[in-house]
Design a protein around this motif. Sequence first.
Motif, mmCIF file in Angstrom:
data_model
loop_
_atom_site.group_PDB
_atom_site.id
_atom_site.type_symbol
_atom_site.label_atom_id
_atom_site.label_comp_id
_atom_site.label_asym_id
_atom_site.label_seq_id
_atom_site.Cartn_x
_atom_site.Cartn_y
_atom_site.Cartn_z
ATOM 1 N N GLY A 77 0.745 -1.145 0.080
ATOM 2 C CA GLY A 77 -0.029 0.151 -0.127
ATOM 3 C C GLY A 77 0.843 1.117 0.079
ATOM 4 O O GLY A 77 0.333 2.494 -0.074
ATOM 5 N N TYR A 78 1.957 1.060 -0.046
ATOM 6 C CA TYR A 78 3.019 2.269 -0.090
ATOM 7 C C TYR A 78 3.082 3.030 -1.670
ATOM 8 O O TYR A 78 2.809 2.353 -2.574
ATOM 9 C CB TYR A 78 4.577 1.898 -0.002
ATOM 10 N N ASP A 79 3.177 4.415 -1.576
ATOM 11 C CA ASP A 79 3.453 4.637 -2.966
ATOM 12 C C ASP A 79 4.819 4.846 -3.173
ATOM 13 O O ASP A 79 5.578 5.661 -2.804
ATOM 14 C CB ASP A 79 2.948 6.390 -2.679
ATOM 15 N N ALA A 80 5.445 3.788 -3.785
ATOM 16 C CA ALA A 80 6.687 3.671 -4.024
ATOM 17 C C ALA A 80 6.965 3.493 -5.460
ATOM 18 O O ALA A 80 6.191 3.289 -6.333
ATOM 19 C CB ALA A 80 6.917 2.110 -3.307
ATOM 20 N N VAL A 81 8.277 4.206 -5.649
ATOM 21 C CA VAL A 81 8.751 4.596 -7.087
ATOM 22 C C VAL A 81 10.123 3.860 -7.183
ATOM 23 O O VAL A 81 11.104 4.320 -6.329
ATOM 24 C CB VAL A 81 8.812 5.904 -7.335
ATOM 25 N N ASN A 82 10.365 3.216 -8.264
ATOM 26 C CA ASN A 82 11.757 2.699 -8.366
ATOM 27 C C ASN A 82 12.635 3.780 -9.125
ATOM 28 O O ASN A 82 12.121 4.418 -9.870
ATOM 29 C CB ASN A 82 11.748 1.230 -9.183
ATOM 30 N N ILE A 83 13.826 3.850 -8.831
ATOM 31 C CA ILE A 83 14.872 4.691 -9.546
ATOM 32 C C ILE A 83 15.702 3.775 -10.426
ATOM 33 O O ILE A 83 16.437 3.002 -9.833
ATOM 34 C CB ILE A 83 15.799 5.413 -8.408
ATOM 35 N N MET A 84 15.249 4.096 -11.698
ATOM 36 C CA MET A 84 16.066 3.209 -12.707
ATOM 37 C C MET A 84 17.672 3.625 -12.857
ATOM 38 O O MET A 84 17.957 4.643 -12.643
ATOM 39 C CB MET A 84 15.417 3.523 -14.163
ATOM 40 N N GLY A 85 18.333 2.477 -12.688
ATOM 41 C CA GLY A 85 19.658 2.521 -12.943
ATOM 42 C C GLY A 85 20.738 2.790 -11.608
ATOM 43 O O GLY A 85 21.820 2.672 -11.551
ATOM 44 N N GLY A 86 19.687 2.995 -10.621
ATOM 45 C CA GLY A 86 20.290 3.237 -9.117
ATOM 46 C C GLY A 86 21.411 3.995 -9.205
ATOM 47 O O GLY A 86 21.368 5.168 -9.758
ATOM 48 N N ILE A 87 22.316 3.911 -8.044
ATOM 49 C CA ILE A 87 23.313 4.764 -7.798
ATOM 50 C C ILE A 87 24.386 4.843 -8.883
ATOM 51 O O ILE A 87 24.994 5.877 -8.886
ATOM 52 C CB ILE A 87 23.985 4.805 -6.326
ATOM 53 N N THR A 88 24.722 3.767 -9.605
ATOM 54 C CA THR A 88 25.328 3.805 -10.853
ATOM 55 C C THR A 88 25.189 4.789 -11.753
ATOM 56 O O THR A 88 25.927 5.825 -12.165
ATOM 57 C CB THR A 88 25.456 2.512 -11.297
ATOM 58 N N GLU A 89 23.598 4.936 -12.181
ATOM 59 C CA GLU A 89 23.361 5.748 -13.372
ATOM 60 C C GLU A 89 23.225 7.282 -12.393
ATOM 61 O O GLU A 89 23.895 8.325 -13.097
ATOM 62 C CB GLU A 89 21.755 5.474 -13.590
ATOM 63 N N TRP A 90 22.564 7.299 -11.448
ATOM 64 C CA TRP A 90 23.188 8.678 -10.496
ATOM 65 C C TRP A 90 24.576 9.114 -10.612
ATOM 66 O O TRP A 90 24.551 10.217 -11.010
ATOM 67 C CB TRP A 90 22.848 8.363 -9.060
#
Length: 104
Positions: A77-90
């Motif tokens: 039930g959380y409003d959760a969003v995946n960060i594509m590419g993670g810390i590597t892409e960041w």
Amino acid sequence: MKSISVDDLAALGSDVSIIDVREEEEYSEACVPGTKNIPLSVFQQSLGDVPVGRTVYVMCASGGRSSRATAHLAGQGYDAVNIMGGITEWFRNGHPVTYRAGGQ
């Protein structure tokens, strides 16, 4: 599952809730400033540490573990969003990373 690019996440500013699900050893080497570490290995037992009432953005090294954690949170039930590419892409896109013991 909802996802966001690292650039779109960075554009949201610093008032977002980001959870990093990498293991403690990985997180201790390098992390995105302001993130909260909840390792995937203890994630289900640590749901009480996940902020409620706001969107939670989930990060890992490259996107695999965060996808699993995001799906689990959404199922709870959380409003959760995946960060594509993670810390590597960041990091690749030039966003700030804090290095700690064992890092640069």
